[in-house]
Design an enzyme around this catalytic site. Sequence first.
Site, PDB file in Angstrom:
ATOM      1  N   ASP A 117     -36.306 -12.279 -22.464  1.00 40.75           N
ATOM      2  CA  ASP A 117     -37.237 -13.699 -22.063  1.00 40.75           C
ATOM      3  C   ASP A 117     -38.156 -14.191 -22.214  1.00 40.75           C
ATOM      4  O   ASP A 117     -39.256 -14.670 -21.977  1.00 40.75           O
ATOM      5  CB  ASP A 117     -37.275 -13.473 -20.239  1.00 40.75           C
ATOM      6  CG  ASP A 117     -37.612 -14.370 -19.203  1.00 40.75           C
ATOM      7  OD1 ASP A 117     -37.571 -16.323 -20.370  1.00 40.75           O
ATOM      8  OD2 ASP A 117     -38.495 -14.470 -18.396  1.00 40.75           O
TER       9      ASP A 117
ATOM     10  N   HIS B  99     -37.102 -18.064 -25.625  1.00 38.25           N
ATOM     11  CA  HIS B  99     -37.860 -19.908 -25.135  1.00 38.25           C
ATOM     12  C   HIS B  99     -38.274 -19.991 -26.738  1.00 38.25           C
ATOM     13  O   HIS B  99     -38.722 -19.233 -27.181  1.00 38.25           O
ATOM     14  CB  HIS B  99     -38.868 -19.865 -24.415  1.00 38.25           C
ATOM     15  CG  HIS B  99     -38.524 -19.784 -22.802  1.00 38.25           C
ATOM     16  ND1 HIS B  99     -38.004 -20.721 -22.374  1.00 38.25           N
ATOM     17  CD2 HIS B  99     -37.846 -18.768 -22.369  1.00 38.25           C
ATOM     18  CE1 HIS B  99     -37.838 -20.271 -20.657  1.00 38.25           C
ATOM     19  NE2 HIS B  99     -37.294 -18.654 -20.618  1.00 38.25           N
ATOM     20  N   LEU B 100     -37.629 -21.204 -27.089  1.00 45.56           N
ATOM     21  CA  LEU B 100     -38.202 -21.283 -28.428  1.00 45.56           C
ATOM     22  C   LEU B 100     -39.173 -22.549 -29.199  1.00 45.56           C
ATOM     23  O   LEU B 100     -39.461 -22.551 -30.338  1.00 45.56           O
ATOM     24  CB  LEU B 100     -36.821 -21.820 -29.336  1.00 45.56           C
ATOM     25  CG  LEU B 100     -36.336 -20.392 -29.560  1.00 45.56           C
ATOM     26  CD1 LEU B 100     -35.261 -20.845 -30.654  1.00 45.56           C
ATOM     27  CD2 LEU B 100     -37.056 -19.231 -30.165  1.00 45.56           C
ATOM     28  N   ARG B 101     -39.803 -23.305 -27.845  1.00 45.75           N
ATOM     29  CA  ARG B 101     -40.317 -24.332 -27.655  1.00 45.75           C
ATOM     30  C   ARG B 101     -40.166 -25.517 -27.621  1.00 45.75           C
ATOM     31  O   ARG B 101     -41.453 -26.045 -28.345  1.00 45.75           O
ATOM     32  CB  ARG B 101     -42.008 -23.653 -27.379  1.00 45.75           C
ATOM     33  CG  ARG B 101     -41.688 -22.151 -26.799  1.00 45.75           C
ATOM     34  CD  ARG B 101     -42.117 -22.861 -25.025  1.00 45.75           C
ATOM     35  NE  ARG B 101     -42.900 -21.681 -24.507  1.00 45.75           N
ATOM     36  CZ  ARG B 101     -42.230 -21.205 -23.106  1.00 45.75           C
ATOM     37  NH1 ARG B 101     -41.842 -21.861 -22.401  1.00 45.75           N
ATOM     38  NH2 ARG B 101     -43.125 -19.864 -22.014  1.00 45.75           N
TER      39      ARG B 101
ATOM     40  N   HIS C 204     -32.532 -12.664 -15.980  1.00 45.68           N
ATOM     41  CA  HIS C 204     -33.608 -11.232 -15.590  1.00 45.68           C
ATOM     42  C   HIS C 204     -34.032 -10.993 -13.511  1.00 45.68           C
ATOM     43  O   HIS C 204     -35.037 -11.402 -13.130  1.00 45.68           O
ATOM     44  CB  HIS C 204     -35.212 -12.392 -16.214  1.00 45.68           C
ATOM     45  CG  HIS C 204     -35.153 -13.474 -15.733  1.00 45.68           C
ATOM     46  ND1 HIS C 204     -35.405 -14.115 -14.270  1.00 45.68           N
ATOM     47  CD2 HIS C 204     -35.524 -14.244 -16.842  1.00 45.68           C
ATOM     48  CE1 HIS C 204     -35.532 -15.936 -14.094  1.00 45.68           C
ATOM     49  NE2 HIS C 204     -35.969 -15.878 -15.534  1.00 45.68           N
TER      50      HIS C 204
ATOM     51  N   ASP D 216     -33.375 -22.766 -16.535  1.00 42.99           N
ATOM     52  CA  ASP D 216     -34.406 -22.372 -16.790  1.00 42.99           C
ATOM     53  C   ASP D 216     -35.504 -22.492 -16.183  1.00 42.99           C
ATOM     54  O   ASP D 216     -36.280 -23.270 -16.704  1.00 42.99           O
ATOM     55  CB  ASP D 216     -34.169 -21.389 -17.882  1.00 42.99           C
ATOM     56  CG  ASP D 216     -35.421 -20.064 -17.455  1.00 42.99           C
ATOM     57  OD1 ASP D 216     -35.134 -19.151 -16.868  1.00 42.99           O
ATOM     58  OD2 ASP D 216     -35.597 -19.776 -18.335  1.00 42.99           O
TER      59      ASP D 216
ATOM     60  N   ASN E 265     -42.643 -14.539 -14.338  1.00 47.40           N
ATOM     61  CA  ASN E 265     -42.028 -14.855 -13.671  1.00 47.40           C
ATOM     62  C   ASN E 265     -40.049 -14.442 -13.800  1.00 47.40           C
ATOM     63  O   ASN E 265     -40.056 -15.608 -15.010  1.00 47.40           O
ATOM     64  CB  ASN E 265     -41.851 -16.444 -12.924  1.00 47.40           C
ATOM     65  CG  ASN E 265     -41.346 -16.993 -12.164  1.00 47.40           C
ATOM     66  OD1 ASN E 265     -40.868 -15.860 -10.884  1.00 47.40           O
ATOM     67  ND2 ASN E 265     -41.127 -18.137 -11.858  1.00 47.40           N
TER      68      ASN E 265
ATOM     69  N   ASN F  20     -35.979 -25.765 -21.212  1.00 47.66           N
ATOM     70  CA  ASN F  20     -36.316 -25.832 -20.365  1.00 47.66           C
ATOM     71  C   ASN F  20     -37.995 -26.002 -21.115  1.00 47.66           C
ATOM     72  O   ASN F  20     -39.200 -25.679 -21.132  1.00 47.66           O
ATOM     73  CB  ASN F  20     -36.937 -24.975 -19.609  1.00 47.66           C
ATOM     74  CG  ASN F  20     -37.286 -24.008 -19.733  1.00 47.66           C
ATOM     75  OD1 ASN F  20     -36.992 -23.179 -20.743  1.00 47.66           O
ATOM     76  ND2 ASN F  20     -38.290 -23.426 -19.039  1.00 47.66           N
TER      77      ASN F  20
ATOM     78  N   HIS G 114     -31.654 -15.379 -23.828  1.00 45.24           N
ATOM     79  CA  HIS G 114     -32.570 -15.698 -22.815  1.00 45.24           C
ATOM     80  C   HIS G 114     -33.569 -16.194 -23.863  1.00 45.24           C
ATOM     81  O   HIS G 114     -34.665 -14.113 -23.315  1.00 45.24           O
ATOM     82  CB  HIS G 114     -32.324 -14.658 -21.139  1.00 45.24           C
ATOM     83  CG  HIS G 114     -33.470 -15.625 -20.726  1.00 45.24           C
ATOM     84  ND1 HIS G 114     -33.348 -15.645 -19.554  1.00 45.24           N
ATOM     85  CD2 HIS G 114     -34.729 -16.638 -20.649  1.00 45.24           C
ATOM     86  CE1 HIS G 114     -33.859 -16.203 -18.294  1.00 45.24           C
ATOM     87  NE2 HIS G 114     -35.240 -16.480 -19.611  1.00 45.24           N
TER      88      HIS G 114
END
Lengths: 317, 432
Positions: free
Chosen positions: B313, B69-71, B239, B159, B286, B101, B67
Amino acid sequence: MSSRRSLIAIGDLSRDEITRMLDLAERFSEVMRRDIKKVPTLRGRTVINMFFEASTRTATSFELAGKRMSADVINVKGSGSSVEKGETLKDTVLTLNAYQPDILVVRHRAAGAVAAAARYTQAAVINAGDGKHEHPTQALLDLYTLRRATGRLDGLHVAFVGDVLHSRVARSGAIALATMGAKVSFVSPPTLLPREAEAGLGVSTSSDIRDIADADVVYALRMQHERMGNGGFVPSLREYATRYGIGHHRLRPGQLVMHAGPMNRGVEITDELADDPTALITTQVESGMVVRMAVMYDLLTESGARTPEAVAEAVAA
Amino acid sequence: MSARLVQRPGQAASIVIRGARILDPIAGVDRVGDLVVRDGVVGGDAAGLEEVDGTGLVVVPGFVDPHVHLRTPGREDTEDIASGSLSGAAGGFVAIAAMPNTQPPVDDAQDLVRLLELAEHDAVIPVGFICAITKGQNGSQLTEAAELAELGAVALSDDGRPVSDAAVFRRALQYQRLAGLPFTLHEEDMHLSGGGAMHEGAVSARLGVEGIPAVSEAIAVGRDVLLAHYEGARIHVCHVSAKETIEEVRRGKSMGVRVTAEVTPHHLVLIDEDCEDLDAATRKMNPPLRGREDREALIAALVDGTIDCVATDHAPHGASEKELPFEEAPFGVTGLETAFAVLNTHLVRTGRMPLELLVRRMSGDAARVLDMPEPTLADGAVANLAVIDPEATWRVGADGFRSKSGNSAFLGEELTGRVTMTIAGGQIAWRT
């Protein structure tokens, strides 16, 4: 980061510091009884009021407080919504900080905004209300009003009634009153009572309006429609007013009544009570200015310089 | 039809680590000795290889993060595949799975293929991609999951938000029988969460910050556990933050539901009381930091296996966004570079969990929840390992971050335990 002492949360002040500010406010109130209501205390100092959220009495009293102490006072109004406005807050603070203000007074709709603003200025920062978080000068003026009316704070019982959930007045007030040894209760519909308020704020809670009977002071809170989103916190204002609205019929003789304004007449307080001269509501407004004078003076004065002589000089014309 | 983990081509590692503690909990190995990596593969002849003194160091199977996030695409200013994968390498990770996302969300074959191509060029460790459950993550129309599975998607997730409509989610679970991809689920009842910015409890009552109740998460997990049971489907819960949620996961497992769960380092270490300063950069995420009891329950659940693994996360955000007032700033903190050191400092060194178990929860157990390959130090395996100095202390952020973003929950904290080398996919991806 502000290098001066700031006032962002009332919990940052000790009992002694609060007492000192209230005493100082007493001295400034003497000034207000003179013909010439202006002292040179803050001559050459700059106060910038940044109000990103609507305000009548807080904005006015901060402005007047600064002017009565001969400071240069500038008012910056902001309007705002969501993300970019926050960036505006930082940029506005950075911009205004370039003018080297001594005090920044900040009001903003988001909790944490004033703490965020304080990261970008050298000025002393005064929280004039950030979202539902805190309104420390309101708490101080309420203490001042109560101390004048009753002569004591220790052992006093204050019941905040109504929309506690959205109220920074109740939050700062509860913390300040507890610091001074007063007892605080929240009497509120279950939907407008913060979960775990007892543990978080050291208050007792109830949803039975009859529980205000024990209180020396009944503090009616404004129903904050603007913070309720889609609402639904109470079935109707009519039902709320019937169950929780404060009027003469609910009070016993000698019970004091407060409201931080603006009032929703006929909702949290009856018309008759709002206009009753024995209620402390107008006194609160009057207290606001001298308390804010005291706070500004206190924050800009080094602790060693707050001698009785220095204070006497500060209030001398 | 299997998940594709993609890494840029590079030189195969050939190195021997002498006199280190070799710890592979899954293989049951815990010995002091040499570990040889030759041509990117564990084992073989040490002759002629570069030697590294491993005295006092621990060699473990590399960590896997299901999990992150590589944007990419959309917010490459805050992270991209190169920086995010390097950040992972610096934290001892040998495989990471990126959430969809992004802007726009990864929800069709074209998006996925483009990311896989980018990763073949940029990823210093193997990177996999999770695709959206619903088009645009809008919660209504299912993505073409069978095709995405064929192209190598790791899993499906919306996600950042839940699939709020239970009927839509039920169909997604039914369709899993065709596509086969595991679901990794952000669980939240958006109505209950409302505009909340932190855990609802005594601290939010005092701070006047709108609360996110623990039941917002637990109710969503309860629903999805029941749906997964009903459809015979398989789900992974992202999470976990609340003790109530742990009970829902535990109940699911006892019912025989194929449900797994993860927990982040920040939820295992920090609590709502740490939010007093209202600093969004380090404290707003979150799900939110919960109460003290929740943290204790999370640690216990990670130890007893109710929660299967650790996931970071890792959520990079630009400084200007995180400088906003607490209530207005975006959710999320970074985590790849600090995960091991944080948990080594706060769980292993405090006696809450042995190092072997932490390694399991960050490596093989984390790989298994999304069917990613389990790193092992067994002879003949592709080298996927981390070399750890368990006594080294360092200050978070003191020498910057490999990530493009600095919104670490542990900024400025002194931690014990440092990754000194990461070999991922047979390549040396990190070395101090």
